[in-house]
Design a protein around this motif. Structure first.
Motif, PDB file in Angstrom:
ATOM      1  N   TRP A  77      20.168  22.098  21.914  1.00 11.30           N
ATOM      2  CA  TRP A  77      20.452  22.836  23.150  1.00 11.30           C
ATOM      3  C   TRP A  77      21.753  22.372  23.807  1.00 11.30           C
ATOM      4  CZ3 TRP A  77      18.125  27.146  24.791  1.00 11.30           C
ATOM      5  CH2 TRP A  77      16.881  27.463  24.248  1.00 11.30           C
ATOM      6  N   ARG A  78      22.657  21.826  23.019  1.00 10.72           N
ATOM      7  CA  ARG A  78      23.931  21.357  23.572  1.00 10.72           C
ATOM      8  C   ARG A  78      24.922  22.516  23.644  1.00 10.72           C
ATOM      9  NH1 ARG A  78      27.805  16.894  20.722  1.00 10.72           N
ATOM     10  NH2 ARG A  78      28.168  18.675  19.338  1.00 10.72           N
ATOM     11  N   PHE A  79      25.421  22.797  24.845  1.00 13.78           N
ATOM     12  CA  PHE A  79      26.387  23.875  25.016  1.00 13.78           C
ATOM     13  C   PHE A  79      27.724  23.478  24.401  1.00 13.78           C
ATOM     14  CE2 PHE A  79      23.631  24.761  28.806  1.00 13.78           C
ATOM     15  CZ  PHE A  79      23.126  25.959  28.325  1.00 13.78           C
ATOM     16  N   ALA A  80      28.389  24.428  23.742  1.00 19.98           N
ATOM     17  CA  ALA A  80      29.685  24.159  23.109  1.00 19.98           C
ATOM     18  C   ALA A  80      30.469  25.456  23.001  1.00 19.98           C
ATOM     19  CB  ALA A  80      29.496  23.540  21.735  1.00 19.98           C
ATOM     20  N   CYS A  81      31.799  25.322  23.024  1.00 21.88           N
ATOM     21  CA  CYS A  81      32.678  26.488  22.900  1.00 21.88           C
ATOM     22  C   CYS A  81      34.050  26.023  22.424  1.00 21.88           C
ATOM     23  CB  CYS A  81      32.793  27.207  24.243  1.00 21.88           C
ATOM     24  SG  CYS A  81      33.856  28.661  24.206  1.00 21.88           S
ATOM     25  N   ASN A  82      34.493  26.567  21.307  1.00 21.28           N
ATOM     26  CA  ASN A  82      35.828  26.263  20.757  1.00 21.28           C
ATOM     27  C   ASN A  82      36.084  24.750  20.635  1.00 21.28           C
ATOM     28  OD1 ASN A  82      36.367  29.018  20.677  1.00 21.28           O
ATOM     29  ND2 ASN A  82      37.314  29.033  22.719  1.00 21.28           N
ATOM     30  N   GLY A  83      35.087  24.037  20.176  1.00 27.34           N
ATOM     31  CA  GLY A  83      35.256  22.600  19.955  1.00 27.34           C
ATOM     32  C   GLY A  83      34.939  21.732  21.159  1.00 27.34           C
ATOM     33  N   ALA A  84      34.768  22.343  22.332  1.00 26.58           N
ATOM     34  CA  ALA A  84      34.405  21.581  23.539  1.00 26.58           C
ATOM     35  C   ALA A  84      32.898  21.613  23.693  1.00 26.58           C
ATOM     36  CB  ALA A  84      35.078  22.176  24.766  1.00 26.58           C
ATOM     37  N   ALA A  85      32.258  20.448  23.608  1.00 31.99           N
ATOM     38  CA  ALA A  85      30.803  20.350  23.712  1.00 31.99           C
ATOM     39  C   ALA A  85      30.421  19.587  24.970  1.00 31.99           C
ATOM     40  CB  ALA A  85      30.229  19.655  22.480  1.00 31.99           C
ATOM     41  N   PHE A  86      29.329  20.025  25.618  1.00 36.73           N
ATOM     42  CA  PHE A  86      28.884  19.354  26.831  1.00 36.73           C
ATOM     43  C   PHE A  86      28.270  17.999  26.470  1.00 36.73           C
ATOM     44  CE2 PHE A  86      25.504  18.398  29.929  1.00 36.73           C
ATOM     45  CZ  PHE A  86      26.291  18.268  31.056  1.00 36.73           C
ATOM     46  N   THR A  87      28.855  16.931  26.952  1.00 36.57           N
ATOM     47  CA  THR A  87      28.365  15.574  26.680  1.00 36.57           C
ATOM     48  C   THR A  87      27.886  14.879  27.950  1.00 36.57           C
ATOM     49  OG1 THR A  87      30.655  14.779  26.821  1.00 36.57           O
ATOM     50  CG2 THR A  87      29.771  15.239  24.615  1.00 36.57           C
ATOM     51  N   GLY A  88      28.484  15.207  29.094  1.00 33.79           N
ATOM     52  CA  GLY A  88      28.003  14.712  30.373  1.00 33.79           C
ATOM     53  C   GLY A  88      28.145  13.216  30.570  1.00 33.79           C
ATOM     54  N   ALA A  89      27.335  12.688  31.499  1.00 27.15           N
ATOM     55  CA  ALA A  89      27.407  11.269  31.854  1.00 27.15           C
ATOM     56  C   ALA A  89      26.828  10.382  30.760  1.00 27.15           C
ATOM     57  CB  ALA A  89      26.665  11.028  33.170  1.00 27.15           C
ATOM     58  N   SER A  90      25.886  10.902  29.987  1.00 25.44           N
ATOM     59  CA  SER A  90      25.233  10.094  28.950  1.00 25.44           C
ATOM     60  C   SER A  90      26.170   9.719  27.817  1.00 25.44           C
ATOM     61  CB  SER A  90      24.022  10.843  28.386  1.00 25.44           C
ATOM     62  OG  SER A  90      23.060  11.051  29.406  1.00 25.44           O
ATOM     63  N   SER A  91      27.351  10.326  27.759  1.00 33.06           N
ATOM     64  CA  SER A  91      28.327   9.961  26.728  1.00 33.06           C
ATOM     65  C   SER A  91      28.920   8.583  27.000  1.00 33.06           C
ATOM     66  CB  SER A  91      29.451  10.993  26.670  1.00 33.06           C
ATOM     67  OG  SER A  91      30.168  11.029  27.903  1.00 33.06           O
ATOM     68  N   VAL A  92      28.731   8.066  28.216  1.00 35.80           N
ATOM     69  CA  VAL A  92      29.254   6.748  28.588  1.00 35.80           C
ATOM     70  C   VAL A  92      28.170   5.703  28.331  1.00 35.80           C
ATOM     71  CG1 VAL A  92      30.156   5.327  30.467  1.00 35.80           C
ATOM     72  CG2 VAL A  92      30.780   7.753  30.308  1.00 35.80           C
ATOM     73  N   ALA A  93      28.492   4.694  27.530  1.00 39.58           N
ATOM     74  CA  ALA A  93      27.519   3.659  27.189  1.00 39.58           C
ATOM     75  C   ALA A  93      27.306   2.726  28.379  1.00 39.58           C
ATOM     76  CB  ALA A  93      28.004   2.855  25.979  1.00 39.58           C
ATOM     77  N   VAL A  94      26.057   2.370  28.622  1.00 36.29           N
ATOM     78  CA  VAL A  94      25.703   1.422  29.689  1.00 36.29           C
ATOM     79  C   VAL A  94      25.856   0.006  29.138  1.00 36.29           C
ATOM     80  CG1 VAL A  94      23.857   0.596  31.192  1.00 36.29           C
ATOM     81  CG2 VAL A  94      24.129   3.041  30.771  1.00 36.29           C
ATOM     82  N   THR A  95      26.676  -0.800  29.799  1.00 36.04           N
ATOM     83  CA  THR A  95      26.943  -2.158  29.329  1.00 36.04           C
ATOM     84  C   THR A  95      26.781  -3.158  30.481  1.00 36.04           C
ATOM     85  OG1 THR A  95      29.316  -1.945  29.791  1.00 36.04           O
ATOM     86  CG2 THR A  95      28.577  -1.384  27.564  1.00 36.04           C
ATOM     87  N   ARG A  96      26.581  -4.404  30.118  1.00 33.38           N
ATOM     88  CA  ARG A  96      26.422  -5.449  31.117  1.00 33.38           C
ATOM     89  C   ARG A  96      27.796  -5.905  31.606  1.00 33.38           C
ATOM     90  NH1 ARG A  96      23.298 -11.274  30.285  1.00 33.38           N
ATOM     91  NH2 ARG A  96      23.696 -12.093  32.373  1.00 33.38           N
ATOM     92  N   TYR A  97      27.895  -6.183  32.895  1.00 34.66           N
ATOM     93  CA  TYR A  97      29.148  -6.687  33.464  1.00 34.66           C
ATOM     94  C   TYR A  97      29.013  -8.184  33.690  1.00 34.66           C
ATOM     95  CZ  TYR A  97      33.508  -6.652  36.089  1.00 34.66           C
ATOM     96  OH  TYR A  97      34.809  -6.873  36.494  1.00 34.66           O
ATOM     97  N   ARG A  98      29.916  -8.937  33.136  1.00 36.59           N
ATOM     98  CA  ARG A  98      29.862 -10.390  33.242  1.00 36.59           C
ATOM     99  C   ARG A  98      30.488 -10.867  34.549  1.00 36.59           C
ATOM    100  NH1 ARG A  98      26.302 -12.507  29.492  1.00 36.59           N
ATOM    101  NH2 ARG A  98      26.452 -11.262  27.583  1.00 36.59           N
ATOM    102  N   TYR A  99      29.752 -11.698  35.259  1.00 41.90           N
ATOM    103  CA  TYR A  99      30.263 -12.276  36.508  1.00 41.90           C
ATOM    104  C   TYR A  99      31.402 -13.240  36.184  1.00 41.90           C
ATOM    105  CZ  TYR A  99      30.317 -15.286  40.664  1.00 41.90           C
ATOM    106  OH  TYR A  99      30.710 -16.006  41.762  1.00 41.90           O
ATOM    107  N   ARG A 100      32.558 -13.005  36.809  1.00 42.59           N
ATOM    108  CA  ARG A 100      33.751 -13.791  36.478  1.00 42.59           C
ATOM    109  C   ARG A 100      34.021 -14.930  37.464  1.00 42.59           C
ATOM    110  NH1 ARG A 100      38.613  -9.786  35.433  1.00 42.59           N
ATOM    111  NH2 ARG A 100      37.898  -8.758  37.348  1.00 42.59           N
ATOM    112  N   GLY A 101      33.326 -14.922  38.596  1.00 46.79           N
ATOM    113  CA  GLY A 101      33.458 -16.022  39.551  1.00 46.79           C
ATOM    114  C   GLY A 101      34.888 -16.258  40.009  1.00 46.79           C
ATOM    115  N   ASN A 102      35.311 -17.525  39.967  1.00 47.75           N
ATOM    116  CA  ASN A 102      36.658 -17.899  40.421  1.00 47.75           C
ATOM    117  C   ASN A 102      37.688 -17.872  39.299  1.00 47.75           C
ATOM    118  OD1 ASN A 102      35.505 -18.353  42.915  1.00 47.75           O
ATOM    119  ND2 ASN A 102      35.270 -20.551  42.599  1.00 47.75           N
TER     120      ASN A 102
END
Length: 403
Positions: A363-388
């Motif tokens: 059910w993914r919408f697409a047209c002329n090579g452009a496909a709907f990917t939305g926010a889920s295309s961004v991988a969720v990753t951990r952010y490391r605390y850098r302190g000082n």
């Protein structure tokens, strides 16, 4: 080149004079209006030059607890520091906001802090000239600027940081003198005094407290006293004391300590706030109004992907996967209605035909090579605390200097 040469000659001769900034009122999420000052191109060039000269000097003095409008620092660093201390017993939070910070900063207090570090009178005079240049209202009237530094100028964030560094210095000095070592902190706890740290991003800041609610409440007076010489005050409606188990919103994130499912352990989680989620949903809704049906499906999909990916990139360092899926579901249903409205004729397009004509995989919408990917295309990753250990362009490796 002739334009830059003219500005240089005016600066060298001392004849350069900033002109009024053009004031524009832009709507805020709360429904109120924010004042935005737009300088001329010549003033922007000079402000950028001043920033290039002043920023390395003041960066050497700024405290590591400040993250807004500074090189190599970002909102995620401030969130990571709150999360770091929240998992180490700092459970009470004074969440604060400064009322009309950019509009009410005292010019006298700001110039005093500037002159304490900058001895070149021509540079100080130029900064003061920008502060006193005045504004041109939307009605064409000229008004003097007795306080504040107009938002919109290249130099304004640096000047605000110079003024607000007084707040950072106050609490950082307390930390270094009274709470700098583990033994000092433990001694204070035994005496019932409590410990605290400040984390600031521009005019938004939080004080995390190891102790009781009364310790956090008492910090209001300290903050008020530190801000008073700058001509600033807290915004009562945005300042409150909260326990981290209740959760609070900071820089678009909701920060809250919760029990991990299936265990008895508690962790501090960060995720997009309800306000941030509703804001992106409203933008998706606006982009899929019937007034946008003149766009092609390819343009609409590309536009939605860019907007959702940009939003998700900010929030990807958090517990955001389920939120991204929920936002994508909203966007998918809005896009589905948009397509059916755009292509309806005598008969409404059924779901089976919709899938056959406008989807490529499932059910993914697409047209002329452009496909709907939305926010889920961004991988969720951990952010490391850098302190000082966050480097600046002028001190590439502060950790090496500490060794």
């Amino acid at each position: 080149m002739a334009f830059l040469g003219q500005i240089r000659d005016l600066l060298k001769s001392g004849e350069f004079r900033p002109v009024e900034v053009r004031q524009v009122m832009i709507p805020k999420a709360s429904g109120k209006l924010r004042k935005l000052g737009i300088p001329t191109i010549a003033d922007r060039v000079v402000q950028a030059s001043l920033k290039a000269v002043l920023e390395p000097i003041f960066e050497a003095d700024f405290q590591p607890c400040s993250y807004g409008f500074r090189p190599n620092r970002r909102a995620q660093d401030a969130i990571a520091e709150i999360q770091f201390y929240g998992t180490r017993g700092y459970h009470w939070v004074l969440e604060a906001d400064i009322k009309a910070c950019f509009d009410e900063i005292s010019h006298t207090a700001l110039m005093d802090r500037l002159r304490a570090r900058i001895k070149d009178k021509r540079v100080c005079a130029l900064v003061k000239a920008f502060l006193k240049s005045g504004i041109m209202t939307e009605l064409g009237d000229r008004e003097e600027t007795l306080t504040g530094t107009p938002q919109g100028g290249i130099l304004s964030p640096l000047l605000a940081n110079i003024a607000l560094s007084a707040l950072d210095d106050h609490f950082s000095q307390q930390w270094q003198q009274e709470m700098g070592t583990r033994q000092q902190r433990e001694k204070r706890i035994r005496r019932g005094q409590g410990n605290w740290r400040i984390i600031r991003y521009a005019d938004d800041f939080a004080l995390v407290v190891f102790g009781g609610q009364h310790h956090a409440e008492a910090l209001r007076e300290q903050v008020t006293a530190a801000l008073a010489p700058l001509g600033l005050r807290l915004a009562p409606e945005k300042t409150r004391v909260v326990h981290i188990d209740e959760g609070f919103d900071f820089l678009g994130f909701t920060i809250r300590r919760m029990r991990k499912r299936g265990t008895q352990k508690h962790y501090v989680y960060t995720k997009p706030s309800r306000k941030a989620i509703q804001a992106i949903k409203d933008k998706v809704t606006a982009k899929t109004y019937r007034s946008t049906r003149h766009m092609s499906l390819e343009e609409q999909i590309t536009s939605l992907n860019r907007m959702l990916a940009g939003w998700a990139n900010y929030f990807r360092h958090g517990v955001s996967k389920a939120v991204f899926s929920a936002v994508d579901s909203h966007a998918w249903h809005r896009l589905m209605r948009w397509i059916r409205g755009k292509h309806q004729g005598k008969h409404r397009i059924g779901m089976r035909e919709l899938r056959r004509r406008f989807c490529d995989t499932g059910w993914r919408f697409a047209c002329n090579g452009a496909a709907f990917t939305g926010a889920s295309s961004v991988a969720v990753t951990r952010y490391r605390y850098r302190g000082n250990t966050i480097p600046t362009p002028w001190t590439p490796d502060p950790a090496a200097g500490d060794g």
